[in-house]
Scaffold this active site. Structure first.
Site, mmCIF file in Angstrom:
data_model
loop_
_atom_site.group_PDB
_atom_site.id
_atom_site.type_symbol
_atom_site.label_atom_id
_atom_site.label_comp_id
_atom_site.label_asym_id
_atom_site.label_seq_id
_atom_site.Cartn_x
_atom_site.Cartn_y
_atom_site.Cartn_z
ATOM 1 N N TYR A 1 0.802 -1.217 0.000
ATOM 2 C CA TYR A 1 0.000 0.000 0.000
ATOM 3 C C TYR A 1 0.836 1.268 0.000
ATOM 4 O O TYR A 1 0.386 2.301 -0.471
ATOM 5 C CB TYR A 1 -0.872 0.056 1.267
ATOM 6 N N THR B 1 -1.955 -8.729 -4.482
ATOM 7 C CA THR B 1 -3.209 -9.179 -3.885
ATOM 8 C C THR B 1 -3.872 -8.132 -3.002
ATOM 9 O O THR B 1 -5.021 -8.310 -2.623
ATOM 10 C CB THR B 1 -2.979 -10.474 -3.088
ATOM 11 N N GLU B 2 -3.153 -7.074 -2.669
ATOM 12 C CA GLU B 2 -3.765 -5.939 -1.983
ATOM 13 C C GLU B 2 -2.997 -4.676 -2.354
ATOM 14 O O GLU B 2 -1.770 -4.653 -2.321
ATOM 15 C CB GLU B 2 -3.758 -6.103 -0.455
ATOM 16 N N ASN B 3 -3.758 -3.635 -2.671
ATOM 17 C CA ASN B 3 -3.199 -2.308 -2.943
ATOM 18 C C ASN B 3 -4.387 -1.367 -3.052
ATOM 19 O O ASN B 3 -5.285 -1.597 -3.861
ATOM 20 C CB ASN B 3 -2.395 -2.308 -4.243
#
Length: 490
Positions: free
Chosen positions: A298, A375-377
């Protein structure tokens, strides 16, 4: 490296979004699901609501998948709730839990969306914690093996991309925040025993996936935060290296090589720490060959030198969403994190630094040579409907676009990346900030106050409203990932 062209994504690149079961499903007491430790933890995050309803994805998954298809998504990363599959210590499989995920997977495949499934995303069953000791006891290893084998056998005919344990490093670094330290008296030392047991569970999942799932691929999910030195002072560079070691590199090294680094062995020896490594453990870990790295990224951090006599300071996260309330940690003799004047910050004091994504992918590729999938951002923000009933989220739109551009540049640099899954598709329950901190492409029309005022989910509208970022992502995917919507530059 400068390029005279916009970055190009490889054919078949997966453009998707992410969620986690405990944060999106709701229905925490329905159809045989029993409580998870993270459920209890979410009840302590006052003044925010807990995860009893969230986005009610459990009842509205078909509506959500239809919106994913309309957006053009080609992947969806989600997790399976362990206590929905194995609700009690007797190990009996819950047919209703199997049915829900079968229905979700089939709905995704019918929409042309590739499922990417996380086996463990913080939802340790309460029964496993109370009867087996949770991550504190090696008794959890066969219980975890039974759970993941059940998932592989039930869904592996259709699911080929699997993720083992979400952000193991963050669970160890922030054990109190995520409820992992529950029942542990000496967290400084015993967290390394917990970490070792988690590594054995990761290895068990990898080995079972390769044994049970025909054509199955599996990888870990480290939370990765690039850490820059505050200045060119040599001591600040070492501090940045220390911070990366103690927050992420230790874990990535273990996943890639199946053993702990000399840095960590020396640290244990110097601090009289026994991680309880037993005969055969390292062999088990070395057999577990990850097929790829899943990356949650992030932001970045910045580190400076912290002398041994510095005053220690815990990492106090911003819980209010008012800028300036985060307290950076100081670890005497290792590092101190500090504010970066060259980047902007979110409402929750997270660095907005798209270049960090390119840095992360370059760094991980250079070190491990494993294919990667994001897989997350995403960007968490306060948001509400405008008078016209729409939801305008220009900061998220810019954040997603800029991060995708940096991913494209990393691919041009030679990094093997096969997918991007933004956090998140719909708004859902934030780990520490309820429904107030929104990440989704799709707005969920609800508030913490509204959800706390009822025990009946049917009284909540929970209307889905695609945001501006949804429509940008839709257009970008439809263009073949070539139309950025503004002039871009590296």
């Amino acid at each position: 490296m400068h390029y005279d062209w916009n970055p190009r994504f490889p054919k078949g690149f997966l453009f998707g979004a992410s969620s986690a079961a405990w944060q999106v499903e709701g229905a925490t007491t329905e159809d045989g699901r029993t409580p998870a430790i993270i459920d209890l933890n979410s009840q302590k995050k006052a003044p925010f609501v807990d995860n009893k309803f969230t986005a009610d994805h459990y009842h509205r998954y078909a509506e959500d998948v239809a919106l994913m298809k309309e957006c053009g998504l080609t992947s969806y990363r989600f997790s399976i709730a362990w206590p929905r599959i194995i609700p009690a210590a007797d190990g009996a499989v819950n047919p209703a839990g199997i049915a829900f995920y079968n229905n979700l997977i089939d709905e995704l495949l019918a929409a042309g969306i590739t499922p990417i499934v996380t086996l463990y995303h913080y939802d340790m069953p309460v029964w496993a914690q109370e009867k087996l000791g949770g991550w504190r006891s090696r008794e959890i290893i066969p219980a975890f093996a039974h759970y993941v084998r059940t998932c592989f056998e039930a869904f592996g005919d259709r699911v080929k991309y699997w993720l083992s344990i979400n952000e193991q490093n963050m669970q160890i670094c922030y054990g109190d925040w995520l409820g992992v330290s529950k029942g542990v008296e000496d967290w400084f030392r015993d967290k390394w025993k917990i970490n070792h047991i988690m590594n054995l569970c990761h290895a068990t999942a990898v080995n079972l996936c390769h044994e049970v799932v025909d054509g199955g691929k599996i990888g870990p999910v480290p939370g990765y935060v690039p850490i820059y030195p505050e200045t060119c002072r040599p001591e600040d560079q070492i501090a940045a290296m220390n911070a990366e070691e103690f927050t992420e590199k230790i874990w990535c090294d273990t996943y890639a090589y199946g053993d702990y680094s000399p840095f960590l062995y020396n640290y244990w020896r110097n601090h009289d720490i026994d991680p309880d490594i037993r005969p055969g453990d390292i062999e088990t870990m070395k057999r577990a060959k990850s097929d790829f790295l899943a990356v949650n990224c992030y932001r970045s951090n910045t580190a400076r030198h912290a002398p041994a006599d510095a005053e220690a300071q815990e990492y106090l996260l911003n819980a209010s969403g008012k800028k300036g309330e985060l307290t950076f940690p100081v670890v005497p003799g290792q590092y101190a994190l500090t504010r970066n004047p060259y980047v902007e910050y979110t409402d929750w004091d997270w660095e907005i630094d798209p270049v960090a994504m390119r840095y992360a992918l370059r760094y991980l590729w250079d070190h491990y040579r494993l294919p990667m999938v994001i897989t997350e951002n995403g960007l968490g923000a306060h948001e509400s409907k405008s008078p016209d009933g729409k939801v305008h989220d220009p900061r998220r739109l810019d954040y997603i676009r800029d991060n995708l551009y940096q991913i494209g540049l990393a691919i041009e640099d030679g990094v093997d990346v096969f997918g991007y899954n933004a956090w998140t598709f719909t708004d859902l329950l934030s780990t520490g900030n309820g429904m107030a901190k929104r990440y989704g492409f799709v707005f969920i029309d609800t508030t913490d106050e509204e959800q706390k005022a009822t025990d009946d989910v049917s009284t909540l509208a929970l209307t889905r409203i695609p945001k501006d970022s949804y429509y940008w992502y839709q257009s970008f995917i439809a263009s073949g990932a070539t139309q950025w919507g503004k002039e871009m530059s590296d």
